[in-house]
Every structure is written in structure tokens, then in C-alpha cells.
Design a protein around this motif. Structure first.
Motif, PDB file in Angstrom:
ATOM      1  N   MET A 101      15.324  -0.769   3.322  1.00  0.00           N
ATOM      2  CA  MET A 101      14.492  -1.563   4.221  1.00  0.00           C
ATOM      3  C   MET A 101      13.185  -0.863   4.581  1.00  0.00           C
ATOM      4  O   MET A 101      12.132  -1.494   4.639  1.00  0.00           O
ATOM      5  CB  MET A 101      15.265  -1.908   5.491  1.00  0.00           C
ATOM      6  CG  MET A 101      16.287  -3.017   5.321  1.00  0.00           C
ATOM      7  SD  MET A 101      15.536  -4.570   4.751  1.00  0.00           S
ATOM      8  CE  MET A 101      16.676  -5.776   5.425  1.00  0.00           C
ATOM      9  N   THR A 102      13.228   0.430   4.844  1.00  0.00           N
ATOM     10  CA  THR A 102      11.990   1.119   5.225  1.00  0.00           C
ATOM     11  C   THR A 102      10.995   1.144   4.068  1.00  0.00           C
ATOM     12  O   THR A 102       9.785   0.983   4.278  1.00  0.00           O
ATOM     13  CB  THR A 102      12.277   2.551   5.702  1.00  0.00           C
ATOM     14  OG1 THR A 102      13.078   3.238   4.731  1.00  0.00           O
ATOM     15  CG2 THR A 102      12.996   2.555   7.040  1.00  0.00           C
ATOM     16  N   GLY A 103      11.488   1.315   2.859  1.00  0.00           N
ATOM     17  CA  GLY A 103      10.599   1.287   1.703  1.00  0.00           C
ATOM     18  C   GLY A 103       9.986  -0.087   1.506  1.00  0.00           C
ATOM     19  O   GLY A 103       8.782  -0.216   1.221  1.00  0.00           O
ATOM     20  N   TYR A 104      10.796  -1.107   1.680  1.00  0.00           N
ATOM     21  CA  TYR A 104      10.321  -2.481   1.526  1.00  0.00           C
ATOM     22  C   TYR A 104       9.319  -2.823   2.625  1.00  0.00           C
ATOM     23  O   TYR A 104       8.272  -3.440   2.377  1.00  0.00           O
ATOM     24  CB  TYR A 104      11.509  -3.433   1.573  1.00  0.00           C
ATOM     25  CG  TYR A 104      11.193  -4.871   1.285  1.00  0.00           C
ATOM     26  CD1 TYR A 104      10.865  -5.283  -0.002  1.00  0.00           C
ATOM     27  CD2 TYR A 104      11.239  -5.837   2.292  1.00  0.00           C
ATOM     28  CE1 TYR A 104      10.594  -6.620  -0.276  1.00  0.00           C
ATOM     29  CE2 TYR A 104      10.967  -7.164   2.029  1.00  0.00           C
ATOM     30  CZ  TYR A 104      10.647  -7.553   0.735  1.00  0.00           C
ATOM     31  OH  TYR A 104      10.367  -8.872   0.479  1.00  0.00           O
ATOM     32  N   ALA A 105       9.618  -2.415   3.854  1.00  0.00           N
ATOM     33  CA  ALA A 105       8.720  -2.683   4.981  1.00  0.00           C
ATOM     34  C   ALA A 105       7.380  -1.985   4.790  1.00  0.00           C
ATOM     35  O   ALA A 105       6.316  -2.565   5.038  1.00  0.00           O
ATOM     36  CB  ALA A 105       9.374  -2.231   6.289  1.00  0.00           C
ATOM     37  N   GLN A 106       7.428  -0.736   4.352  1.00  0.00           N
ATOM     38  CA  GLN A 106       6.192   0.013   4.149  1.00  0.00           C
ATOM     39  C   GLN A 106       5.300  -0.661   3.109  1.00  0.00           C
ATOM     40  O   GLN A 106       4.077  -0.754   3.278  1.00  0.00           O
ATOM     41  CB  GLN A 106       6.506   1.445   3.717  1.00  0.00           C
ATOM     42  CG  GLN A 106       5.296   2.374   3.697  1.00  0.00           C
ATOM     43  CD  GLN A 106       4.720   2.568   5.086  1.00  0.00           C
ATOM     44  OE1 GLN A 106       5.385   3.104   5.970  1.00  0.00           O
ATOM     45  NE2 GLN A 106       3.479   2.139   5.301  1.00  0.00           N
ATOM     46  N   ALA A 107       5.895  -1.154   2.037  1.00  0.00           N
ATOM     47  CA  ALA A 107       5.125  -1.835   0.997  1.00  0.00           C
ATOM     48  C   ALA A 107       4.479  -3.107   1.541  1.00  0.00           C
ATOM     49  O   ALA A 107       3.319  -3.419   1.232  1.00  0.00           O
ATOM     50  CB  ALA A 107       6.032  -2.162  -0.185  1.00  0.00           C
ATOM     51  N   ARG A 108       5.202  -3.843   2.352  1.00  0.00           N
ATOM     52  CA  ARG A 108       4.663  -5.082   2.932  1.00  0.00           C
ATOM     53  C   ARG A 108       3.534  -4.787   3.913  1.00  0.00           C
ATOM     54  O   ARG A 108       2.537  -5.517   3.985  1.00  0.00           O
ATOM     55  CB  ARG A 108       5.770  -5.860   3.641  1.00  0.00           C
ATOM     56  CG  ARG A 108       6.849  -6.383   2.710  1.00  0.00           C
ATOM     57  CD  ARG A 108       7.744  -7.355   3.447  1.00  0.00           C
ATOM     58  NE  ARG A 108       7.003  -8.545   3.834  1.00  0.00           N
ATOM     59  CZ  ARG A 108       7.327  -9.320   4.884  1.00  0.00           C
ATOM     60  NH1 ARG A 108       8.367  -9.007   5.635  1.00  0.00           N
ATOM     61  NH2 ARG A 108       6.618 -10.389   5.181  1.00  0.00           N
ATOM     62  N   ILE A 109       3.686  -3.726   4.678  1.00  0.00           N
ATOM     63  CA  ILE A 109       2.655  -3.359   5.652  1.00  0.00           C
ATOM     64  C   ILE A 109       1.375  -2.926   4.944  1.00  0.00           C
ATOM     65  O   ILE A 109       0.265  -3.289   5.358  1.00  0.00           O
ATOM     66  CB  ILE A 109       3.191  -2.250   6.573  1.00  0.00           C
ATOM     67  CG1 ILE A 109       4.253  -2.830   7.512  1.00  0.00           C
ATOM     68  CG2 ILE A 109       2.078  -1.594   7.374  1.00  0.00           C
ATOM     69  CD1 ILE A 109       5.108  -1.802   8.201  1.00  0.00           C
ATOM     70  N   CYS A 110       1.525  -2.175   3.879  1.00  0.00           N
ATOM     71  CA  CYS A 110       0.349  -1.768   3.098  1.00  0.00           C
ATOM     72  C   CYS A 110      -0.335  -2.982   2.468  1.00  0.00           C
ATOM     73  O   CYS A 110      -1.567  -3.072   2.438  1.00  0.00           O
ATOM     74  CB  CYS A 110       0.753  -0.768   2.019  1.00  0.00           C
ATOM     75  SG  CYS A 110       1.210   0.864   2.662  1.00  0.00           S
ATOM     76  N   ALA A 111       0.463  -3.921   1.978  1.00  0.00           N
ATOM     77  CA  ALA A 111      -0.100  -5.131   1.376  1.00  0.00           C
ATOM     78  C   ALA A 111      -0.873  -5.946   2.408  1.00  0.00           C
ATOM     79  O   ALA A 111      -1.869  -6.597   2.071  1.00  0.00           O
ATOM     80  CB  ALA A 111       1.013  -5.969   0.764  1.00  0.00           C
ATOM     81  N   ALA A 112      -0.427  -5.897   3.661  1.00  0.00           N
ATOM     82  CA  ALA A 112      -1.111  -6.610   4.734  1.00  0.00           C
ATOM     83  C   ALA A 112      -2.265  -5.792   5.319  1.00  0.00           C
ATOM     84  O   ALA A 112      -2.946  -6.261   6.236  1.00  0.00           O
ATOM     85  CB  ALA A 112      -0.119  -6.960   5.837  1.00  0.00           C
ATOM     86  N   GLU A 113      -2.482  -4.592   4.790  1.00  0.00           N
ATOM     87  CA  GLU A 113      -3.544  -3.676   5.238  1.00  0.00           C
ATOM     88  C   GLU A 113      -3.417  -3.352   6.728  1.00  0.00           C
ATOM     89  O   GLU A 113      -4.400  -3.299   7.462  1.00  0.00           O
ATOM     90  CB  GLU A 113      -4.923  -4.263   4.927  1.00  0.00           C
ATOM     91  CG  GLU A 113      -5.164  -4.476   3.431  1.00  0.00           C
ATOM     92  CD  GLU A 113      -6.567  -4.985   3.126  1.00  0.00           C
ATOM     93  OE1 GLU A 113      -7.285  -5.392   4.070  1.00  0.00           O
ATOM     94  OE2 GLU A 113      -6.938  -4.974   1.931  1.00  0.00           O
ATOM     95  N   LEU A 114      -2.179  -3.120   7.147  1.00  0.00           N
ATOM     96  CA  LEU A 114      -1.917  -2.776   8.539  1.00  0.00           C
ATOM     97  C   LEU A 114      -1.309  -1.381   8.672  1.00  0.00           C
ATOM     98  O   LEU A 114      -0.773  -1.029   9.723  1.00  0.00           O
ATOM     99  CB  LEU A 114      -0.962  -3.809   9.168  1.00  0.00           C
ATOM    100  CG  LEU A 114      -1.532  -5.222   9.358  1.00  0.00           C
ATOM    101  CD1 LEU A 114      -0.418  -6.197   9.733  1.00  0.00           C
ATOM    102  CD2 LEU A 114      -2.627  -5.226  10.417  1.00  0.00           C
ATOM    103  N   HIS A 115      -1.407  -0.582   7.616  1.00  0.00           N
ATOM    104  CA  HIS A 115      -0.763   0.732   7.609  1.00  0.00           C
ATOM    105  C   HIS A 115      -1.388   1.710   8.612  1.00  0.00           C
ATOM    106  O   HIS A 115      -0.747   2.693   8.979  1.00  0.00           O
ATOM    107  CB  HIS A 115      -0.811   1.337   6.196  1.00  0.00           C
ATOM    108  CG  HIS A 115      -2.178   1.396   5.614  1.00  0.00           C
ATOM    109  ND1 HIS A 115      -2.814   0.294   5.080  1.00  0.00           N
ATOM    110  CD2 HIS A 115      -3.054   2.423   5.494  1.00  0.00           C
ATOM    111  CE1 HIS A 115      -4.005   0.642   4.640  1.00  0.00           C
ATOM    112  NE2 HIS A 115      -4.176   1.922   4.895  1.00  0.00           N
ATOM    113  N   LYS A 116      -2.623   1.459   9.044  1.00  0.00           N
ATOM    114  CA  LYS A 116      -3.239   2.337  10.042  1.00  0.00           C
ATOM    115  C   LYS A 116      -2.758   2.009  11.453  1.00  0.00           C
ATOM    116  O   LYS A 116      -2.921   2.818  12.367  1.00  0.00           O
ATOM    117  CB  LYS A 116      -4.758   2.227   9.973  1.00  0.00           C
ATOM    118  CG  LYS A 116      -5.359   2.787   8.686  1.00  0.00           C
ATOM    119  CD  LYS A 116      -6.869   2.711   8.721  1.00  0.00           C
ATOM    120  CE  LYS A 116      -7.474   3.305   7.445  1.00  0.00           C
ATOM    121  NZ  LYS A 116      -8.956   3.239   7.440  1.00  0.00           N
ATOM    122  N   GLN A 117      -2.168   0.841  11.602  1.00  0.00           N
ATOM    123  CA  GLN A 117      -1.717   0.391  12.918  1.00  0.00           C
ATOM    124  C   GLN A 117      -0.203   0.472  13.068  1.00  0.00           C
ATOM    125  O   GLN A 117       0.309   0.602  14.178  1.00  0.00           O
ATOM    126  CB  GLN A 117      -2.176  -1.057  13.137  1.00  0.00           C
ATOM    127  CG  GLN A 117      -2.072  -1.558  14.561  1.00  0.00           C
ATOM    128  CD  GLN A 117      -2.614  -2.973  14.699  1.00  0.00           C
ATOM    129  OE1 GLN A 117      -3.148  -3.548  13.749  1.00  0.00           O
ATOM    130  NE2 GLN A 117      -2.476  -3.554  15.887  1.00  0.00           N
TER     131      GLN A 117
END
Length: 234
Positions: A101-117
Motif C-alpha cells: 500500500m505505501t508503495g502504491y500510495a507513493q506512486a499515486r501521490i507523485c503522479a498527482a504532483e503532491l509529493h512535496k505536500q
């Protein structure tokens, strides 16, 4: 020679709903459960995970500069909150025991360009420490019913709120007060196949555990008590 039943440790002989899994054990269980399901989780769950939208709204309304979701799963709640107008200036952290789940969530967050938040951590929440000393809202969205040591997790969040201010918001299955007993029992059995056990005693625990003394608890039932959203302010 002892057979396998006789050789079981006392903890292993307990029903799963009463067992206390280690972080590692629980992570393996969740990885096995969601390895394939994670791809359809967000599509299939809105039909029966009631109250999540209100829980997100309540967490944002609490006005804290930091929101932590415990049991963040696919990261859906974090993404929706961070992308909302009221979440633009808030930092988010998601905790989960599952590597899948954490790997999947991280990929989705990066795709949404929200990784800085949004930050995702595969970390035992029992070791949580708020190093920023900022007030924080803790969100438990259908994770308490999947976490064997759910009371301990709530106490960790409560102690952090006592120290720095904040609130705890939960959305989860509830007591189903207005539903026939046979339906309630059928649901409970079906949920157990996915290692989900409704915490019928949640409100009683919050009202009686000393770490929640002098808190304001607001409960909003959904669909005749099928689910409930709780907002606990310190």
C-alpha cells in the motif's frame, strides 16, 4: 510427540480479532490481503465505506497545520485533502504497515504532483513522535477496524494532541443500532474474511479511557448506525 494444536502459543490460539500482531506480522497480513486488491480498492470501496468525505472535511476544519492519516492505504484521502482549496497550506503524513500500500500510495501521490505536500511512511505508529511541535489532526479512516492494537494507536494520537493540541477524527463501521441482528451478524462475518472487525466499543472506550478525559466528542451516525464519524477535540 505433540501435535500442531498442542504446540500453538497461547496468542496464536486466540481468535484473530483478539490477537496482538507485531508490526511485522500485521504488515505481512495486509500485504497478502491487498497485493492485488489495491488496484481496484478505490473503485470498489465508496459503495460501503460511508462517512469518509465527512471525515476528511472534519479533519480539514480542525484547522491544524498538519494532518496525519493512520492506515492511509492507497493515499486517496490524503490526495483529496491536499488537492482541496482548504488543504493547500497543510502538510500531510500517511502511515501504513503494508509495503504494498505505501508503495502504491507513493506512486499515486507523485503522479498527482503532491509529493512535496504529502509524506508516506511505512512505520509503526506506536513509535510516532511529533518533532515539529505543531498541532495535528489524526485521521483514522476505516483503519481501526483493521488494526489489532487499535486502542494503543488512539492513545498515541491522544497523547500527541495533549502535548501540542489537535484532534482525532475517525470514520468506521459502527454499532448498526437500527439494523436487524441477523444483518449485523452477516456483515460482521463477511468483514472478517478481509480481517476487518468493527469496534463496537469505540465510543465507550473514548468516554472512559483516562487519556481522553475532558475531550469534546462529536458522533455522527451514518445509515442507521452502519457507520459513524467521530471528531474528538482536545
Amino acid at each position: 510427540m505433540l501435535d500442531n494444536t498442542e504446540m500453538k502459543k497461547p496468542e496464536e490460539s486466540k481468535p484473530e480479532s483478539l490477537r496482538r500482531f507485531s508490526f511485522h506480522e500485521h504488515g505481512i497480513l495486509m500485504d497478502r490481503t491487498y497485493r492485488h486488491m489495491k488496484h481496484v480498492y478505490d473503485i470498489s470501496r465508496p459503495t460501503f465505506l460511508a462517512g469518509r468525505a465527512q471525515a476528511r472535511k472534519d479533519a480539514l476544519k480542525n484547522g491544524t497545520p498538519l494532518i496525519c492519516e493512520v492506515g492511509c492505504g492507497t493515499g486517496r484521502n490524503l490526495i483529496l485533502m491536499a488537492a482541496s482549496p482548504s488543504g493547500k497550506n497543510i502538510k500531510f503524513t500517511g502511515f501504513d504497515v503494508s509495503l504494498e500500500m505505501t508503495g502504491y500510495a507513493q506512486a499515486r501521490i507523485c503522479a498527482a504532483e503532491l509529493h512535496k505536500q504529502i509524506e508516506i511512511k511505512r512505520q509503526d505508529f506506536l513509535s510516532y513522535s511529533n518533532n515539529t511541535n505543531q498541532s495535528c489532526s489524526f485521521l483514522f479512516s476505516y483503519s481501526l477496524s483493521m488494526t489489532p492494537n487499535w486502542k494503543d494507536l488512539l492513545r498515541v494520537a491522544a497523547n500527541a494532541c495533549r502535548k501540542n493540541g489537535g484532534a482525532i477524527v475517525t470514520a468506521d463501521f459502527s454499532t448498526m443500532d437500527d439494523w436487524p441482528g441477523w444483518i449485523r451478524e452477516r456483515l460482521r462475518k463477511n468483514l472478517s474474511y478481509f480481517h476487518v472487525y468493527p469496534r463496537y466499543e469505540l465510543v465507550r472506550f473514548l468516554e472512559n479511557d483516562e487519556v481522553f478525559t475532558n475531550t469534546e466528542i462529536k458522533r455522527t451516525p451514518k445509515f442507521g448506525g452502519y457507520a459513524a464519524v467521530l471528531n474528538v477535540r482536545f
